[in-house]
Design an enzyme around this catalytic site. Structure first.
Site, PDB file in Angstrom:
ATOM      1  N   GLU A   1       0.810  -1.218   0.000  1.00 11.92           N
ATOM      2  CA  GLU A   1       0.000   0.000   0.000  1.00 11.92           C
ATOM      3  C   GLU A   1       0.845   1.271   0.000  1.00 11.92           C
ATOM      4  OE1 GLU A   1      -3.223   0.231  -0.284  1.00 11.92           O
ATOM      5  OE2 GLU A   1      -3.839  -1.854  -0.007  1.00 11.92           O
TER       6      GLU A   1
ATOM      7  N   GLU B   1      -2.424   8.454  -0.119  1.00  3.58           N
ATOM      8  CA  GLU B   1      -2.722   7.874  -1.425  1.00  3.58           C
ATOM      9  C   GLU B   1      -2.387   8.866  -2.530  1.00  3.58           C
ATOM     10  OE1 GLU B   1      -6.675   6.303  -3.902  1.00  3.58           O
ATOM     11  OE2 GLU B   1      -6.820   6.891  -1.780  1.00  3.58           O
TER      12      GLU B   1
ATOM     13  N   ASN C   1     -14.905   4.335   7.938  1.00  6.10           N
ATOM     14  CA  ASN C   1     -13.694   3.816   8.590  1.00  6.10           C
ATOM     15  C   ASN C   1     -13.023   4.896   9.431  1.00  6.10           C
ATOM     16  OD1 ASN C   1     -13.669   1.087   7.799  1.00  6.10           O
ATOM     17  ND2 ASN C   1     -12.829   1.612   5.800  1.00  6.10           N
TER      18      ASN C   1
END
Length: 267
Positions: free
Chosen positions: A130, A139, A176
């Site tokens: 990731e 990201e 989340n």
């Protein structure tokens, strides 16, 4: 973690510390002294309640020392493969990772010692995939993506905030961030950037996601952990190159930790 799916050698009895109060509240404060509160909010005894799913009461773990497995050589061996210009080089550290585990006494500590080593290899394989071996914190291009699920009204999105991937497992989606913030102590909905600014919160958020969505499927093989993290976008032939990347990292880390990777590696 871009998908929207939220899903013994030596036995030692450990109280679940920081999470005991939260977990017991989820169980309605009805558990007796010899009962555990599971992450699903039910009281009971046995491995289903006091094992990997335990969030309060007399949780049981195998007494493995994570610090003895995640050695400086192991952790830094991953980190040092990132380019010197990577922002993650000055953000992620073994010390902070181990500090974060103080809130998660069950992490990689159920089952045999071999199972503990395999779970640690799996966690770091996904984190390495990731983040580019701990190069990235956020990201790439994430700010332009919409990770607000408006149907989850219990976690209302702040229109000025983005819930894109951050941290070791690239935590995404408003629900989340909202739930992680409530459980580990930060304002996930109004300050999701905390996961990219505070190394301790960043690792806690990653381990929180792991414990709530991934750890319980470790016994199904590494492929099940891929499905739990990003199955909607990668599994069932959707992106075989990313699946192979994760599997390659997992087998590499299993080799370093001296444990067989097991079966069912792909999803």
């Amino acid at each position: 973690m871009a998908n929207s799916t939220v899903k013994t050698s030596f036995i030692a009895v450990i109280l679940a510390g920081v999470f005991a109060g939260v977990a017991m509240a989820q169980c309605g404060n009805t558990c007796s002294a010899d009962q555990c509160c599971s992450r699903f909010g039910f009281c009971g005894t046995g491995s289903d309640f006091c094992g990997v799913n335990c969030r309060g009461g007399p949780c049981v773990n195998n007494g493995v020392s994570i610090a003895d497995i995640v050695t400086p050589d192991f952790f830094n061996g991953i980190l040092n493969q990132a380019e010197s210009t990577c922002v993650g080089r000055n953000f992620y550290s073994r010390e902070v990772f181990l500090d974060a585990l103080g809130s998660f006494t069950q992490f990689a500590r159920t089952g045999s010692v071999e199972e503990s080593r395999r779970e640690i290899a799996a966690f770091f394989a996904h984190a390495s995939h990731e983040t580019g071996r701990f190069c990235h914190i956020e990201e790439e291009g994430g700010a332009s993506k919409d990770y607000c699920d408006e149907t989850r009204t219990e976690y209302p999105c702040n229109p000025s905030k983005g819930y894109y991937g951050r941290g070791p497992l690239q935590l995404t989606w408003n629900y989340n961030y909202g739930q992680a913030g409530s459980d580990i102590g930060f304002n996930g909905l109004d300050a999701p950037e905390t996961v990219a600014n505070d190394p301790l919160i960043s690792f806690k958020a990653a381990v929180w996601y792991w414990m709530n969505n991934v750890a319980s499927v470790m016994n199904q093989g590494f492929g099940a952990t891929i499905r739990a993290i990003n199955g909607d976008l990668e599994c069932d032939g959707k992106d075989t190159s990313k699946v192979e990347s994760r599997v390659s990292l997992f087998t590499e880390y299993c080799s370093q930790l001296g444990v067989a990777p097991g079966d069912n590696l792909r999803c």
